[in-house]
Scaffold this motif. Sequence first.
Motif, PDB file in Angstrom:
ATOM      1  N   LEU A  13       0.849  -1.198   0.000  1.00 47.75           N
ATOM      2  CA  LEU A  13       0.000   0.000   0.000  1.00 47.75           C
ATOM      3  C   LEU A  13       0.886   1.250   0.000  1.00 47.75           C
ATOM      4  CD1 LEU A  13      -2.617  -1.118   2.703  1.00 47.75           C
ATOM      5  CD2 LEU A  13      -2.827  -1.282   0.222  1.00 47.75           C
ATOM      6  N   THR A  14       0.255   2.375  -0.212  1.00 45.69           N
ATOM      7  CA  THR A  14       1.053   3.622  -0.273  1.00 45.69           C
ATOM      8  C   THR A  14       1.645   3.972   1.089  1.00 45.69           C
ATOM      9  OG1 THR A  14      -1.033   4.783   0.032  1.00 45.69           O
ATOM     10  CG2 THR A  14      -0.198   4.684  -2.215  1.00 45.69           C
ATOM     11  N   ASN A  15       0.964   3.504   2.171  1.00 47.79           N
ATOM     12  CA  ASN A  15       1.485   3.803   3.515  1.00 47.79           C
ATOM     13  C   ASN A  15       2.311   2.641   4.081  1.00 47.79           C
ATOM     14  OD1 ASN A  15      -0.728   2.158   3.675  1.00 47.79           O
ATOM     15  ND2 ASN A  15      -1.588   3.121   5.519  1.00 47.79           N
ATOM     16  N   GLU A  16       3.004   1.928   3.192  1.00 46.03           N
ATOM     17  CA  GLU A  16       3.842   0.790   3.619  1.00 46.03           C
ATOM     18  C   GLU A  16       4.974   1.277   4.532  1.00 46.03           C
ATOM     19  OE1 GLU A  16       4.972  -2.270   0.621  1.00 46.03           O
ATOM     20  OE2 GLU A  16       7.014  -1.667   1.129  1.00 46.03           O
ATOM     21  N   VAL A  17       5.184   0.518   5.630  1.00 43.53           N
ATOM     22  CA  VAL A  17       6.252   0.872   6.578  1.00 43.53           C
ATOM     23  C   VAL A  17       7.089  -0.373   6.862  1.00 43.53           C
ATOM     24  CG1 VAL A  17       6.756   1.672   8.922  1.00 43.53           C
ATOM     25  CG2 VAL A  17       4.791   2.604   7.708  1.00 43.53           C
ATOM     26  N   ALA A  18       8.395  -0.250   6.670  1.00 47.30           N
ATOM     27  CA  ALA A  18       9.292  -1.373   6.991  1.00 47.30           C
ATOM     28  C   ALA A  18       9.717  -1.210   8.446  1.00 47.30           C
ATOM     29  CB  ALA A  18      10.489  -1.356   6.068  1.00 47.30           C
ATOM     30  N   ALA A  19       9.095  -1.973   9.349  1.00 45.06           N
ATOM     31  CA  ALA A  19       9.362  -1.813  10.786  1.00 45.06           C
ATOM     32  C   ALA A  19      10.603  -2.578  11.225  1.00 45.06           C
ATOM     33  CB  ALA A  19       8.153  -2.280  11.583  1.00 45.06           C
ATOM     34  N   LEU A  20      10.845  -3.742  10.624  1.00 45.81           N
ATOM     35  CA  LEU A  20      12.037  -4.540  10.957  1.00 45.81           C
ATOM     36  C   LEU A  20      12.741  -4.934   9.666  1.00 45.81           C
ATOM     37  CD1 LEU A  20      10.649  -7.011  13.698  1.00 45.81           C
ATOM     38  CD2 LEU A  20      11.913  -4.887  14.059  1.00 45.81           C
ATOM     39  N   ARG A  21      14.085  -4.859   9.706  1.00 39.16           N
ATOM     40  CA  ARG A  21      14.840  -5.224   8.494  1.00 39.16           C
ATOM     41  C   ARG A  21      15.989  -6.143   8.886  1.00 39.16           C
ATOM     42  NH1 ARG A  21      15.507   0.760   5.819  1.00 39.16           N
ATOM     43  NH2 ARG A  21      13.717   1.617   6.892  1.00 39.16           N
ATOM     44  N   ASP A  22      15.934  -7.321   8.408  1.00 36.67           N
ATOM     45  CA  ASP A  22      17.004  -8.303   8.573  1.00 36.67           C
ATOM     46  C   ASP A  22      17.468  -8.428  10.030  1.00 36.67           C
ATOM     47  OD1 ASP A  22      18.734 -10.225   7.712  1.00 36.67           O
ATOM     48  OD2 ASP A  22      20.338  -8.827   7.202  1.00 36.67           O
ATOM     49  N   ILE A  23      16.532  -8.726  10.885  1.00 37.39           N
ATOM     50  CA  ILE A  23      16.848  -8.864  12.312  1.00 37.39           C
ATOM     51  C   ILE A  23      17.340 -10.278  12.606  1.00 37.39           C
ATOM     52  CG2 ILE A  23      15.839  -8.880  14.641  1.00 37.39           C
ATOM     53  CD1 ILE A  23      15.928  -6.096  13.679  1.00 37.39           C
ATOM     54  N   ASN A  24      18.445 -10.356  13.352  1.00 34.25           N
ATOM     55  CA  ASN A  24      18.953 -11.642  13.834  1.00 34.25           C
ATOM     56  C   ASN A  24      19.147 -11.523  15.338  1.00 34.25           C
ATOM     57  OD1 ASN A  24      19.625 -13.350  11.319  1.00 34.25           O
ATOM     58  ND2 ASN A  24      20.396 -11.298  10.853  1.00 34.25           N
ATOM     59  N   LEU A  25      18.538 -12.435  16.064  1.00 34.92           N
ATOM     60  CA  LEU A  25      18.632 -12.359  17.525  1.00 34.92           C
ATOM     61  C   LEU A  25      18.406 -13.746  18.119  1.00 34.92           C
ATOM     62  CD1 LEU A  25      18.647 -10.530  20.147  1.00 34.92           C
ATOM     63  CD2 LEU A  25      16.176 -10.501  19.964  1.00 34.92           C
ATOM     64  N   ASP A  26      19.348 -14.165  18.975  1.00 37.24           N
ATOM     65  CA  ASP A  26      19.172 -15.431  19.699  1.00 37.24           C
ATOM     66  C   ASP A  26      19.129 -15.132  21.194  1.00 37.24           C
ATOM     67  OD1 ASP A  26      19.134 -17.023  17.466  1.00 37.24           O
ATOM     68  OD2 ASP A  26      21.310 -17.221  17.401  1.00 37.24           O
ATOM     69  N   VAL A  27      18.205 -15.711  21.877  1.00 41.27           N
ATOM     70  CA  VAL A  27      18.113 -15.530  23.332  1.00 41.27           C
ATOM     71  C   VAL A  27      18.127 -16.920  23.969  1.00 41.27           C
ATOM     72  CG1 VAL A  27      16.760 -14.540  25.222  1.00 41.27           C
ATOM     73  CG2 VAL A  27      16.691 -13.460  22.968  1.00 41.27           C
ATOM     74  N   GLN A  28      19.069 -17.076  24.904  1.00 37.33           N
ATOM     75  CA  GLN A  28      19.205 -18.372  25.588  1.00 37.33           C
ATOM     76  C   GLN A  28      18.133 -18.500  26.679  1.00 37.33           C
ATOM     77  OE1 GLN A  28      21.507 -20.584  24.641  1.00 37.33           O
ATOM     78  NE2 GLN A  28      22.472 -19.182  23.165  1.00 37.33           N
ATOM     79  N   ARG A  29      17.882 -19.735  27.069  1.00 35.32           N
ATOM     80  CA  ARG A  29      16.990 -19.971  28.203  1.00 35.32           C
ATOM     81  C   ARG A  29      17.566 -19.281  29.445  1.00 35.32           C
ATOM     82  NH1 ARG A  29      13.257 -23.979  28.641  1.00 35.32           N
ATOM     83  NH2 ARG A  29      14.067 -24.894  26.727  1.00 35.32           N
ATOM     84  N   ASN A  30      16.723 -18.643  30.244  1.00 40.01           N
ATOM     85  CA  ASN A  30      17.129 -17.972  31.487  1.00 40.01           C
ATOM     86  C   ASN A  30      17.956 -16.699  31.248  1.00 40.01           C
ATOM     87  OD1 ASN A  30      17.044 -17.777  34.246  1.00 40.01           O
ATOM     88  ND2 ASN A  30      18.898 -18.945  34.586  1.00 40.01           N
ATOM     89  N   GLU A  31      17.975 -16.219  30.013  1.00 40.95           N
ATOM     90  CA  GLU A  31      18.707 -14.980  29.734  1.00 40.95           C
ATOM     91  C   GLU A  31      17.747 -13.790  29.855  1.00 40.95           C
ATOM     92  OE1 GLU A  31      21.761 -13.226  26.297  1.00 40.95           O
ATOM     93  OE2 GLU A  31      20.379 -14.840  25.785  1.00 40.95           O
ATOM     94  N   VAL A  32      18.278 -12.644  30.284  1.00 38.24           N
ATOM     95  CA  VAL A  32      17.470 -11.423  30.332  1.00 38.24           C
ATOM     96  C   VAL A  32      18.082 -10.427  29.349  1.00 38.24           C
ATOM     97  CG1 VAL A  32      16.695  -9.480  31.753  1.00 38.24           C
ATOM     98  CG2 VAL A  32      16.849 -11.758  32.746  1.00 38.24           C
ATOM     99  N   ILE A  33      17.307 -10.024  28.371  1.00 40.22           N
ATOM    100  CA  ILE A  33      17.852  -9.038  27.437  1.00 40.22           C
ATOM    101  C   ILE A  33      16.965  -7.801  27.414  1.00 40.22           C
ATOM    102  CG2 ILE A  33      18.865 -10.868  25.986  1.00 40.22           C
ATOM    103  CD1 ILE A  33      16.876  -9.839  23.803  1.00 40.22           C
TER     104      ILE A  33
END
Lengths: 227, 392
Positions: free
Chosen positions: A16-36
Motif C-alpha cells: 500500500l502507499t502507507n507501507e512501513v518497513a518496521a524490521l529489516r534483517d533482524i537476527n537475535l538469539d536468546v538463551q533460556r534464562n537470559e534477560v535481554i
Amino acid sequence: MMISIQNVYKTYNQGLTNEVAALRDINLDVQRNEVICLKGPSGSGKSTLLSIIGCVFPPTSGAAQVAGKKLSRLPDRFLTIHRREYIGFIFQQFNLLPQLTVLDNVMLPLMVFGYPPEIRCEKAVALLERLGVEHRRHFVVSQISGGELQRVAIARALINDPPIILADEPTAHLDQKLSERFLSFMEEFKQEGKTIVMTSHDPLVVEHPCVDRVVEMMDGRTRSSCS
Amino acid sequence: MNTGLEKQRNILDYGLMSLWRRKTKNLSVLLVFALVIFLMSSFQFLTGALTDVAQQSLRLAPEITVQKMVAGRQEQIPISYGDKLQEIFGIRRVEPRVWGYHFSTTTGGNITMLGVSSFDPRLETALLHGRLPSGSSAGEVVLGQGVVRDLDLKGRRKFSFFRPELTQKTFTVTGEFKPESELLTADLMVMSIADSRDFFHISETYATDLLVTVANPAEIETIARKIAELLPDTRVVTRPQILKTYNAVFGWRSGFGSVCLLTGLAAFIILAWDKASGMTPEEKREIGILKLLGWQTSDVLAVRFYESFAVSFLALLLGCTLGYVHIAFFDGALFRPVMFGWSVITPHLHLVPVVRFGDVLLVICFTVLPYLAVTIIPAWRAASVPPDSAMR
C-alpha cells in the motif's frame, strides 16, 4: 535456544502507499534464562520485535522460533495457543480491564485454560500475595495506584507460569523506587529460570545487573552489545 | 471435570459479568428489543387466536353454499335449483336460506338477518341462553352479542324494525349467541325462513342461497365441483374455502401490520448495531487484551454470543409473555382496529391466544437472529485482526 530470530523482516501495510518497513534483517538469539533489553528510540522497531517474539503476529519474512515452535506462517489460532502457553506480557500501559477487580484481571488468562473458579482464585491470590497486592484483590483496578497496577499486571503475566516474560517499556510510568522494585521482581523471576525480554531506554533498566545483554535498535535494525 | 466444559462455563461467566458491567446500556437494549418482540408476537398470537375462533365457529357453518350469479352479482336463487341438486349422488339435504342486511342507525353498521328453514340441533350449543326460534312466522329471533349491544333492550324481549317499505315487524328474542362465537355471530339475527321472507318480501319460490349438506364430509370439494358443472350460473362456496378466506384475511391484516412494524424493527436493528455491537474503542481494546492473553477468536465470539443470547432470550421471553397477556387479558386492544376493521357491528371477542411453534419461530427469525448477527459480526471483525492493532 529459547528464542531464535533469523533474517526477520516485518512490513506493515505491505503493497500500500502507507507501507512501513518496521524490521529489516533482524537476527537475535536468546538463551533460556537470559534477560535481554531492547534499547532504542521510539519507532526503532522494539515493540514490533517484541510482538513477533510474543506470537502476536508472524514476521513478513525470515524465521522466528520461540520455545521450539517455528512461528513463520503459523495461523492465528496456533499463534494464540503458543502465546498463552509460553508467553507472559507486561505492558507499558498495563492494559488491565478497568471495570474488573484486581482478582478478575489476574484470573483472565486462566479462564480459557478451563480451570474451575476455585483453582483460578487460589493461583491468583498466591501470586498477588507474593507481589504484595493481595489486600487489593477486591478493588476495581481503576481504584488502585500506579505501582499496584504494575504488580497486578505482573501477576497476570505470570499466572500461567510461562517460561518467557515480555515487558514493553515496563518502567515508563513508574518513579525510581517503583522501577527498582519492578527490576527486583525481574531478578527473582530470572533466578526461577524465566527468560525475559524487555524494551526500554530507561538507564535504570539498561544498566541493571539482572540484564545480561542489551540489544540496540535503530531504524528496524539491531546492534548487540554486552551489558 | 471436563476442561472444555469448564472453559465454556468460564466464558459464560465472563459474558454475564460483561453484561452486568454494561448494565445500563444492555437494559435499554433489552427493553426496546422486548417492545419490538411484544408487537410482533401480539400480531402472531392475535392472528392465531382469530383463526382458531373462526375454525371453532365455522364448525356449524353449511358445508356447501350455492348462490345464483347474474352479471357477476348475486341474485335470488330459484328453489327449483334444489331439486336439480338432489340428482347428485352424495348430497344428503338441500335447504333454502333467506338473508339480508338491515342498516343500524345506532352503530352505522349492518345487522345480518338470517332465516333458515331448519335449525341444526348443534346450534343450541352456540347459545349463551334461551332457545332457537320455532319454525313459524311468530317473529322469534336469536341475537348475536353485537346486536344485543346495539339494540340495548335492557331486559325487554320485544323490539321492532321497519321493513324496506316502512311497515313495522316485531321480533321476540328467544336467545343469545355466546360471546366466544362473536367473530361470526356479532352482527347476526337468526330467525325462521318464514320471518325472513316476510321481512324482506322474498317469494316462496326463491331464496338468497341454498345450503347443501353432504353424506361424506371428505367429498365436499368433489360434490362442489359437480354442482358447479350442473349449475354453471351459480357460485359454489365450501366451508373449507370460507375458512381459507378467514385465514387469508387475518393473515393479510397481520402481514400488513407486521410490515408496518418492520420500520420499527429496522430502527431497532440500527440501534442494536450502534449500541449493542459493543465496538466502542474501549471494547475493541478489551478484545485486543483478551487475545493477547491467549483468548482465541472463537472464545471472544463465544463471550459475545452468550451476552447477545442472554439479552435476546430475555427479550423474547418478556416480549412473548407481554404479547400473550395483551391478547389473553386485553383482547389484543392495540391491534383490534387493524384486525377487526370491517364496516359491520364490531365483535367484542374474548380471545384465547394461540401460540404456535411456527409463529414463535417467525418472531425469532425477524428479531433474535438479526440481533445476534449485528452484535456478533463486529466482534468477529475486531477479534480477527491481530490483537496489537486493536490496542494501538
